[in-house]
Design a protein around this motif. Structure first.
Motif, PDB file in Angstrom:
ATOM      1  N   LYS A   1      30.987  43.120  35.811  1.00  0.00           N
ATOM      2  CA  LYS A   1      31.278  42.617  34.466  1.00  0.00           C
ATOM      3  C   LYS A   1      32.680  42.028  34.432  1.00  0.00           C
ATOM      4  CE  LYS A   1      28.139  45.807  32.248  1.00  0.00           C
ATOM      5  NZ  LYS A   1      28.009  47.243  31.984  1.00  0.00           N
ATOM      6  N   ASP A   2      33.198  41.705  35.605  1.00  0.00           N
ATOM      7  CA  ASP A   2      34.566  41.172  35.686  1.00  0.00           C
ATOM      8  C   ASP A   2      34.549  39.659  35.560  1.00  0.00           C
ATOM      9  OD1 ASP A   2      35.360  43.759  36.030  1.00  0.00           O
ATOM     10  OD2 ASP A   2      35.455  43.628  38.222  1.00  0.00           O
ATOM     11  N   TYR A   3      34.386  39.212  34.320  1.00  0.00           N
ATOM     12  CA  TYR A   3      34.283  37.771  34.064  1.00  0.00           C
ATOM     13  C   TYR A   3      35.654  37.150  33.874  1.00  0.00           C
ATOM     14  CZ  TYR A   3      29.264  38.203  33.300  1.00  0.00           C
ATOM     15  OH  TYR A   3      27.937  38.428  33.458  1.00  0.00           O
ATOM     16  N   ILE A   4      35.737  35.886  34.272  1.00  0.00           N
ATOM     17  CA  ILE A   4      36.850  35.061  33.847  1.00  0.00           C
ATOM     18  C   ILE A   4      36.226  33.904  33.077  1.00  0.00           C
ATOM     19  CG2 ILE A   4      38.486  35.679  35.637  1.00  0.00           C
ATOM     20  CD1 ILE A   4      37.547  33.248  37.240  1.00  0.00           C
ATOM     21  N   CYS A   5      37.020  33.272  32.220  1.00  0.00           N
ATOM     22  CA  CYS A   5      36.472  32.183  31.416  1.00  0.00           C
ATOM     23  C   CYS A   5      37.166  30.882  31.816  1.00  0.00           C
ATOM     24  CB  CYS A   5      36.665  32.493  29.933  1.00  0.00           C
ATOM     25  SG  CYS A   5      35.664  31.449  28.870  1.00  0.00           S
ATOM     26  N   MET A   6      36.348  29.944  32.350  1.00  0.00           N
ATOM     27  CA  MET A   6      36.875  28.669  32.790  1.00  0.00           C
ATOM     28  C   MET A   6      36.901  27.722  31.587  1.00  0.00           C
ATOM     29  SD  MET A   6      37.014  29.933  35.724  1.00  0.00           S
ATOM     30  CE  MET A   6      37.941  28.606  36.476  1.00  0.00           C
ATOM     31  N   ASP A   7      38.096  27.376  31.114  1.00  0.00           N
ATOM     32  CA  ASP A   7      38.328  26.671  29.863  1.00  0.00           C
ATOM     33  C   ASP A   7      37.816  27.508  28.696  1.00  0.00           C
ATOM     34  OD1 ASP A   7      39.898  24.429  30.448  1.00  0.00           O
ATOM     35  OD2 ASP A   7      38.178  23.288  31.189  1.00  0.00           O
ATOM     36  N   ALA A   8      38.247  27.146  27.502  1.00  0.00           N
ATOM     37  CA  ALA A   8      37.929  28.004  26.350  1.00  0.00           C
ATOM     38  C   ALA A   8      37.772  27.158  25.092  1.00  0.00           C
ATOM     39  CB  ALA A   8      39.024  29.058  26.174  1.00  0.00           C
ATOM     40  N   GLY A   9      36.915  26.137  25.187  1.00  0.00           N
ATOM     41  CA  GLY A   9      36.662  25.266  24.034  1.00  0.00           C
ATOM     42  C   GLY A   9      35.944  26.017  22.933  1.00  0.00           C
ATOM     43  N   THR A  10      34.841  26.675  23.292  1.00  0.00           N
ATOM     44  CA  THR A  10      34.083  27.514  22.362  1.00  0.00           C
ATOM     45  C   THR A  10      33.958  28.893  22.977  1.00  0.00           C
ATOM     46  OG1 THR A  10      32.806  25.639  21.537  1.00  0.00           O
ATOM     47  CG2 THR A  10      31.853  27.828  21.218  1.00  0.00           C
ATOM     48  N   VAL A  11      34.412  29.911  22.271  1.00  0.00           N
ATOM     49  CA  VAL A  11      34.307  31.273  22.802  1.00  0.00           C
ATOM     50  C   VAL A  11      33.342  32.114  21.961  1.00  0.00           C
ATOM     51  CG1 VAL A  11      35.557  33.396  23.370  1.00  0.00           C
ATOM     52  CG2 VAL A  11      36.578  31.176  23.911  1.00  0.00           C
TER      53      VAL A  11
ATOM     54  N   SER B   1      33.363  22.994  26.151  1.00  0.00           N
ATOM     55  CA  SER B   1      33.560  23.550  27.509  1.00  0.00           C
ATOM     56  C   SER B   1      34.138  24.967  27.581  1.00  0.00           C
ATOM     57  CB  SER B   1      34.504  22.640  28.305  1.00  0.00           C
ATOM     58  OG  SER B   1      33.924  21.368  28.453  1.00  0.00           O
ATOM     59  N   ALA B   2      33.370  25.879  28.110  1.00  0.00           N
ATOM     60  CA  ALA B   2      33.811  27.249  28.418  1.00  0.00           C
ATOM     61  C   ALA B   2      32.717  27.907  29.244  1.00  0.00           C
ATOM     62  CB  ALA B   2      34.068  28.049  27.145  1.00  0.00           C
ATOM     63  N   TYR B   3      33.091  28.448  30.409  1.00  0.00           N
ATOM     64  CA  TYR B   3      32.106  29.041  31.319  1.00  0.00           C
ATOM     65  C   TYR B   3      32.591  30.400  31.796  1.00  0.00           C
ATOM     66  CZ  TYR B   3      30.195  24.350  31.338  1.00  0.00           C
ATOM     67  OH  TYR B   3      29.660  23.155  30.933  1.00  0.00           O
ATOM     68  N   MET B   4      31.853  31.444  31.446  1.00  0.00           N
ATOM     69  CA  MET B   4      32.184  32.769  31.972  1.00  0.00           C
ATOM     70  C   MET B   4      31.604  32.889  33.380  1.00  0.00           C
ATOM     71  SD  MET B   4      31.622  35.231  28.636  1.00  0.00           S
ATOM     72  CE  MET B   4      31.859  36.777  29.522  1.00  0.00           C
ATOM     73  N   VAL B   5      32.428  33.370  34.304  1.00  0.00           N
ATOM     74  CA  VAL B   5      32.016  33.503  35.706  1.00  0.00           C
ATOM     75  C   VAL B   5      32.441  34.883  36.217  1.00  0.00           C
ATOM     76  CG1 VAL B   5      32.359  32.617  38.055  1.00  0.00           C
ATOM     77  CG2 VAL B   5      32.331  31.026  36.130  1.00  0.00           C
ATOM     78  N   ALA B   6      31.517  35.595  36.872  1.00  0.00           N
ATOM     79  CA  ALA B   6      31.847  36.905  37.448  1.00  0.00           C
ATOM     80  C   ALA B   6      31.205  37.027  38.820  1.00  0.00           C
ATOM     81  CB  ALA B   6      31.336  38.027  36.551  1.00  0.00           C
ATOM     82  N   PRO B   7      31.797  37.826  39.706  1.00  0.00           N
ATOM     83  CA  PRO B   7      31.089  38.143  40.942  1.00  0.00           C
ATOM     84  C   PRO B   7      29.758  38.811  40.565  1.00  0.00           C
ATOM     85  CG  PRO B   7      33.364  38.919  41.039  1.00  0.00           C
ATOM     86  CD  PRO B   7      33.108  38.501  39.626  1.00  0.00           C
ATOM     87  N   ALA B   8      28.675  38.424  41.228  1.00  0.00           N
ATOM     88  CA  ALA B   8      27.347  38.956  40.893  1.00  0.00           C
ATOM     89  C   ALA B   8      27.385  40.481  40.884  1.00  0.00           C
ATOM     90  CB  ALA B   8      26.326  38.447  41.897  1.00  0.00           C
ATOM     91  N   GLY B   9      26.747  41.062  39.873  1.00  0.00           N
ATOM     92  CA  GLY B   9      26.651  42.516  39.797  1.00  0.00           C
ATOM     93  C   GLY B   9      27.862  43.207  39.181  1.00  0.00           C
TER      94      GLY B   9
END
Ligand SMILES: [Zn+2]
Ligand SMILES: [Zn+2]
Length: 318
Positions: free
Chosen positions: A54-64, A44-52
């Motif tokens: 590069k300001d990502y946050i990572c939701m959980d960090a099982g595999t980076v 579990s790890a999901y990078m999420v950013a506002p569309a357009g």
């Protein structure tokens, strides 16, 4: 001649459709890991950013690291692994202290850049006491035991209180979840302008957990669904329906997920959760079990949710 006109028409319509779709997307998601067990290269790890952006946050960090490599191989990013790790990921949100949600954070920390780690106080205490404690691993944080390297700012969130996400335009609100009561996990409600996504860490249903944590969460997000502001829910389904309730270990099955979705559906009223994006996370291998739970989810989807089965390193929009 007719053929070429038809072709032109199709090209223009598909183009317009794609454009419309791109305009209406609020967030970009790059899954770095999607499974709930055994495969340490895909947790579990999901990078999420506002569309357009590069300001990502990572939701959980099982595999980076492996997730970033796969994403680059899939052309989800057009830069190197170092750049994505150090400059794209602006912070981590850790739902709970189980290793399958933090091992990537720990292993990449020496090679990472300075950023913030967000968690509820119980989870933050676990990170400080058991992992970043100067014994299991050096303390890369700015509080806790042993010598403080201070690369990461450990930001404890207050449940239900909005906080700014550093170096992004987003805000977060954290809600406690029950993951083998009284063990606590977390749901993060991420806000950008008037759009939201909701990410849930591992959780059981209120019935099996003898809890009301999900009920309280659904009450909070129902108005956002009604207002069409909630762009997606990330929620776990770990086992198929034949997993006995006594062996759920604080997780959901398709049946229990759909029971929770019915509660949410009632709270929303009107069209309820129809067409709501639901990203299915934490599916537990082996593959045969994942196939079974996928089938059960599709068959049990009487509420018309838009089920999304994320793949490691493959970007999608919400
Ligand atoms: Zn887990
Ligand atoms: Zn867990």
């Amino acid at each position: 001649m007719k053929k070429s006109i038809l072709f032109l028409f199709l090209t223009v319509s598909i183009g317009l459709f794609a454009q419309k779709k791109a305009q209406s997307l609020s967030f970009r998601v790059v899954p770095l890991g999607v499974k709930g067990g055994i495969d340490e290269s895909n947790l579990s790890a999901y990078m999420v950013a506002p569309a357009g952006t590069k300001d990502y946050i990572c939701m959980d960090a099982g595999t980076v690291h492996t997730g970033i490599e796969k994403a680059i191989a899939n052309k989800a990013f057009t830069t190197g692994t170092d750049e994505v790790l150090k400059n794209y990921i602006k912070g981590y949100f850790i739902s709970h202290g189980h290793l399958d949600h933090v091992s990537g954070l720990i292993i990449t920390s020496p090679d990472d850049s300075s950023k913030t780690v967000y968690a509820l106080p119980n989870t933050m205490r676990m990170l400080e006491d058991y992992y970043f404690n100067g014994e299991a691993w050096a303390n890369f944080g700015d509080e806790g035991k042993s010598f403080l390297i201070k690369k990461y700012h450990f930001k404890s969130l207050i449940a239900g209180e909005e906080a700014n996400i550093h170096n992004t335009s987003m805000q977060v609100k954290a809600f406690p979840l029950s993951h083998v009561n009284p063990y606590e996990s977390t749901a993060f409600l991420i806000k950008n302008s008037d759009s939201y996504i909701l990410y849930l860490g591992d959780t059981g249903s209120d019935s099996t957990e003898k809890s009301n944590k999900l009920q309280l969460l659904w009450q909070n997000v129902a108005p956002l669904i009604k207002a069409k502001q909630l762009k997606g829910i990330f929620i776990e389904v770990s086992f198929p329906n034949d997993q006995p309730d006594t062996k759920l270990f604080g997780h959901l099955t398709p049946k229990w997920l759909m029971k929770e979705m019915s509660v949410l559906n009632e709270l929303v009223g009107g069209n309820g959760v129809k067409d709501l994006n639901l990203v299915v996370t934490h599916v537990k291998p082996p593959t045969t079990r994942i196939k079974q739970l996928t089938k059960e989810l599709k068959e049990g989807n009487k509420l018309g949710l838009n089920l999304i089965f994320p793949q490691q390193g493959k970007a999608f929009g919400l």
